[in-house]
Design a protein around this motif. Structure first.
Motif, mmCIF file in Angstrom:
data_model
loop_
_atom_site.group_PDB
_atom_site.id
_atom_site.type_symbol
_atom_site.label_atom_id
_atom_site.label_comp_id
_atom_site.label_asym_id
_atom_site.label_seq_id
_atom_site.Cartn_x
_atom_site.Cartn_y
_atom_site.Cartn_z
ATOM 1 N N MET A 1 -14.475 -6.483 6.085
ATOM 2 C CA MET A 1 -14.248 -5.328 6.953
ATOM 3 C C MET A 1 -13.488 -5.737 8.216
ATOM 4 N N SER A 2 -13.811 -6.961 8.730
ATOM 5 C CA SER A 2 -13.136 -7.420 9.946
ATOM 6 C C SER A 2 -11.658 -7.636 9.689
ATOM 7 N N ASP A 3 -11.310 -8.145 8.482
ATOM 8 C CA ASP A 3 -9.899 -8.344 8.142
ATOM 9 C C ASP A 3 -9.173 -7.006 8.079
ATOM 10 N N LEU A 4 -9.853 -5.995 7.490
ATOM 11 C CA LEU A 4 -9.249 -4.681 7.393
ATOM 12 C C LEU A 4 -9.046 -4.080 8.789
ATOM 13 N N ARG A 5 -10.030 -4.295 9.665
ATOM 14 C CA ARG A 5 -9.902 -3.785 11.032
ATOM 15 C C ARG A 5 -8.753 -4.475 11.752
ATOM 16 N N ASP A 6 -8.604 -5.768 11.531
ATOM 17 C CA ASP A 6 -7.482 -6.486 12.141
ATOM 18 C C ASP A 6 -6.155 -5.908 11.667
ATOM 19 N N SER A 7 -6.061 -5.625 10.364
ATOM 20 C CA SER A 7 -4.836 -5.021 9.828
ATOM 21 C C SER A 7 -4.597 -3.647 10.446
ATOM 22 N N ALA A 8 -5.676 -2.878 10.607
ATOM 23 C CA ALA A 8 -5.549 -1.542 11.186
ATOM 24 C C ALA A 8 -5.077 -1.607 12.637
ATOM 25 N N MET A 9 -5.532 -2.623 13.358
ATOM 26 C CA MET A 9 -5.161 -2.735 14.772
ATOM 27 C C MET A 9 -3.682 -3.074 14.957
ATOM 28 N N ARG A 10 -3.033 -3.567 13.936
ATOM 29 C CA ARG A 10 -1.604 -3.862 14.058
ATOM 30 C C ARG A 10 -0.740 -2.972 13.165
ATOM 31 N N SER A 11 -1.369 -2.090 12.414
ATOM 32 C CA SER A 11 -0.614 -1.230 11.503
ATOM 33 C C SER A 11 0.319 -0.296 12.271
ATOM 34 N N LYS A 12 1.517 -0.096 11.710
ATOM 35 C CA LYS A 12 2.481 0.807 12.319
ATOM 36 C C LYS A 12 2.407 2.218 11.741
ATOM 37 N N ALA A 13 1.461 2.444 10.835
ATOM 38 C CA ALA A 13 1.268 3.807 10.312
ATOM 39 C C ALA A 13 0.880 4.712 11.482
ATOM 40 N N TRP A 14 1.482 5.885 11.555
ATOM 41 C CA TRP A 14 1.301 6.709 12.752
ATOM 42 C C TRP A 14 -0.152 7.085 13.035
ATOM 43 N N PRO A 15 -1.032 7.309 12.043
ATOM 44 C CA PRO A 15 -2.420 7.618 12.416
ATOM 45 C C PRO A 15 -3.096 6.464 13.163
ATOM 46 N N PHE A 16 -2.766 5.225 12.815
ATOM 47 C CA PHE A 16 -3.346 4.094 13.534
ATOM 48 C C PHE A 16 -2.764 3.971 14.934
ATOM 49 N N GLU A 17 -1.489 4.260 15.081
ATOM 50 C CA GLU A 17 -0.909 4.241 16.423
ATOM 51 C C GLU A 17 -1.592 5.267 17.318
ATOM 52 N N GLU A 18 -1.860 6.440 16.770
ATOM 53 C CA GLU A 18 -2.567 7.471 17.533
ATOM 54 C C GLU A 18 -4.005 7.047 17.825
ATOM 55 N N ALA A 19 -4.670 6.491 16.822
ATOM 56 C CA ALA A 19 -6.075 6.096 16.983
ATOM 57 C C ALA A 19 -6.219 5.023 18.053
ATOM 58 N N ARG A 20 -5.275 4.107 18.133
ATOM 59 C CA ARG A 20 -5.364 3.051 19.146
ATOM 60 C C ARG A 20 -5.224 3.621 20.550
ATOM 61 N N ARG A 21 -4.440 4.697 20.708
ATOM 62 C CA ARG A 21 -4.346 5.349 22.022
ATOM 63 C C ARG A 21 -5.674 5.978 22.420
#
Length: 547
Positions: A1-21
């Motif tokens: 799960m931690s690896d997936l979260r790390d990938s999500a934190m750098r993903s350029k998919a727009w929902p992740f960009e919004e979620a990080r904001r």
């Protein structure tokens, strides 16, 4: 799960960009309310349209992305602005003359022209919720009428009354001279007529929590701003809602960029931080006009689902939210096929690519397996060539092409066959225009029919094409069940008859045999429709019997 979260934190998919904001809002401390609040807004002055669904779908994608990068609980509120006054009667509802009698009443007090609910807003709210429930969205429905009248907004309304002048100072410079002379951020609900009145605030008493305004008949009336006696003007109302509920994220259409700016200023005046926002491009209809609830142009949610599964609609909504898209019936087949392409790619992708795949944002961790062994666009052409009236006819061909498939083992394909028949009969069939072949095309089509009848002729055509192209590869094995072999025949015949560019040959096939200017990979179509059946189709096209 931690690896997936790390990938999500750098993903350029727009929902992740919004979620990080959104996550950045709480990098120092978790929200006092105990959760992050996502909100969508809906004005039930017209029937729900596909753009409304898109806002909920996209916001859910951001919410799902946030839940992958954070352990903070989340909520999604779908808020209906149903206390607004009815300013005009929608053009796409029945009983318009009766509805006109209810102009300026709150939407929950306007009669339901369909006769199924207590009021027009209740009807539209029920339609929206029924669809969202059917699709499986997790949300809490909120009604402006219920929130105002129950006192949920009272505390913030009193703060707005206290800071009335500051709100007016934000709004008045944005208005024209005539509107500025009568503007008030409070709209009284007349105790005489029940109308939501757009009148100036003449006096205000912060200690009593009241305002004074003048009725159309000249009488001055004092009413409290609490308890549902007033409704705030649009931009001030939006800001008050953000502030009262602690909204952390709300996206809106590009046409509301100015509203977001003004509402954000008002939200700060009310002592709260405005939410993070995304301004998405609007959907246009086939003529490039903005889709409107009151006009009823463009596609409705129900119409899309008449011709395709709901996941294809989600896929369409995911694509480039900041890019304008035309939304009408012929986008459906493309969305269906692209969605299934992404489904098939997903299992073999690494974590980064999975998080960038639209199907993850549609399904989360429970991405299904595609059972579409035949593209939707191919099913449409099969429906066309076979003049299918029902999906049973379609399965007669599908079963020969994919003998391991059945309606029971491939329910998605079965549903798609039904959608294809419906879509073909409603949209493709009325627009089909067959034409007679040119002399060059007639000779080529006759040679194609001959090659499909006789493998020696087929192999000779392929050999001739190879020689002309300087290709000394060995001839393929003649296998009329192999769509690649069938495609090589079609390709060779076109080359041998001098079609340059070769797409003119395929365009001729589609226009003469299918009545359309574009179509499927024709070798695959022959494999699906049948070699003998395709020969008959060509002969009918040559004889002018298809039109």
């Amino acid at each position: 799960m931690s690896d997936l979260r790390d990938s999500a934190m750098r993903s350029k998919a727009w929902p992740f960009e919004e979620a990080r904001r959104v996550l950045k809002r709480y990098e120092k401390a978790a929200p006092e309310k105990g959760y992050v609040l996502f909100q969508t807004g809906y004005g039930p002055s017209g029937l729900p349209h596909i753009g409304t669904f898109g806002e909920v779908a996209r916001t859910t994608m951001v919410r799902r992305a946030f839940e992958l990068i954070s352990d903070i609980p989340t909520r999604l509120i779908c808020f209906s602005d149903d206390m607004d006054g009815l300013r005009k009667v929608p053009s796409n509802v029945p009983n318009q003359e009766e509805m006109a009698q209810d102009l300026n009443l709150p939407l929950t007090k306007v009669r339901d022209p369909f006769g199924t609910h207590e009021g027009f807003a209740q009807h539209n709210n029920a339609r929206l919720c029924a669809f969202l429930d059917e699709y499986g969205f997790e949300y809490d429905f909120a009604s402006a009428t219920e929130y105002y009248t129950s006192g949920r907004f009272d505390e913030m309304l009193l703060i707005a009354l206290e800071r009335f002048d500051k709100i007016q100072d934000i709004m008045l410079p944005t208005l024209g001279e005539e509107r500025r002379a009568t503007y008030s951020c409070f709209l009284p609900v007349s105790p005489k007529t029940g109308h939501v009145l757009q009148v100036p605030t003449l006096e205000r008493n912060v200690a009593k929590g009241t305002i004074v305004y003048e009725e159309p008949d000249g009488e001055r009336i004092e009413i409290p701003v609490t308890g549902g006696h007033v409704k705030m003007q649009w931009k001030a109302d939006w800001a008050m809602r953000w502030a009262a509920l602690g909204v952390d994220y709300e996206m809106s259409g590009k046409d509301l960029i100015d509203s977001v700016t003004q509402s954000s200023k008002i939200c700060r005046v009310l002592g709260q931080r405005p939410p993070e926002s995304l301004s998405y491009e609007l959907f246009n209809d086939e003529q490039g006009q903005k889709i409107s609830k009151s006009k009823g142009n463009g596609l409705s949610m129900e119409e899309w689902l008449t011709y395709a599964a709901p996941e294809s609609l989600q896929y369409f909504m995911y694509q480039k939210p900041k890019t304008a898209k035309r939304l009408y019936f012929d986008v459906i087949p493309k969305a269906v096929d692209e969605y299934h392409q992404q489904l098939r790619a997903y299992p073999d992708q690494d974590a980064d690519k999975k998080l960038a795949n639209p199907v993850f944002h549609i399904h989360g961790h429970n991405v299904p397996t595609s059972d579409m062994v035949i593209p939707f666009s191919m099913l449409l052409n099969l429906a066309s060539a076979s003049s299918a009236e029902d999906k049973g006819t379609m399965w007669g061909f599908i079963g020969k092409y994919a003998p391991d498939a059945s309606p029971e083992t491939h329910p998605g394909l079965d549903a798609a066959a039904g959608y294809a028949v419906r879509y073909f009969n409603d949209f493709v069939k009325p627009a089909k225009v067959f034409r007679a072949p040119t002399d060059q095309e007639q000779a080529a089509l006759q040679d194609l029919a001959n090659a499909l009848k006789d493998q020696d002729i087929a192999l000779k055509a392929i050999a001739q094409k190879n020689a002309a192209m300087g290709n000394d590869d060995p001839l393929p094995e003649a296998d009329y069940s192999d769509e690649d072999f069938l495609q090589s025949i079609v390709f060779a015949v076109g080359k041998n008859h001098g079609f340059e560019p070769l797409r003119d040959w395929f365009k001729a096939i589609y226009e003469v045999l299918l009545g359309a200017s574009q179509g499927p990979r024709f070798g695959g179509f022959i494999a699906l429709y049948g070699v003998d059946e395709t020969v008959v189709l060509i002969e009918k096209g040559l004889a002018g019997e298809l039109g």
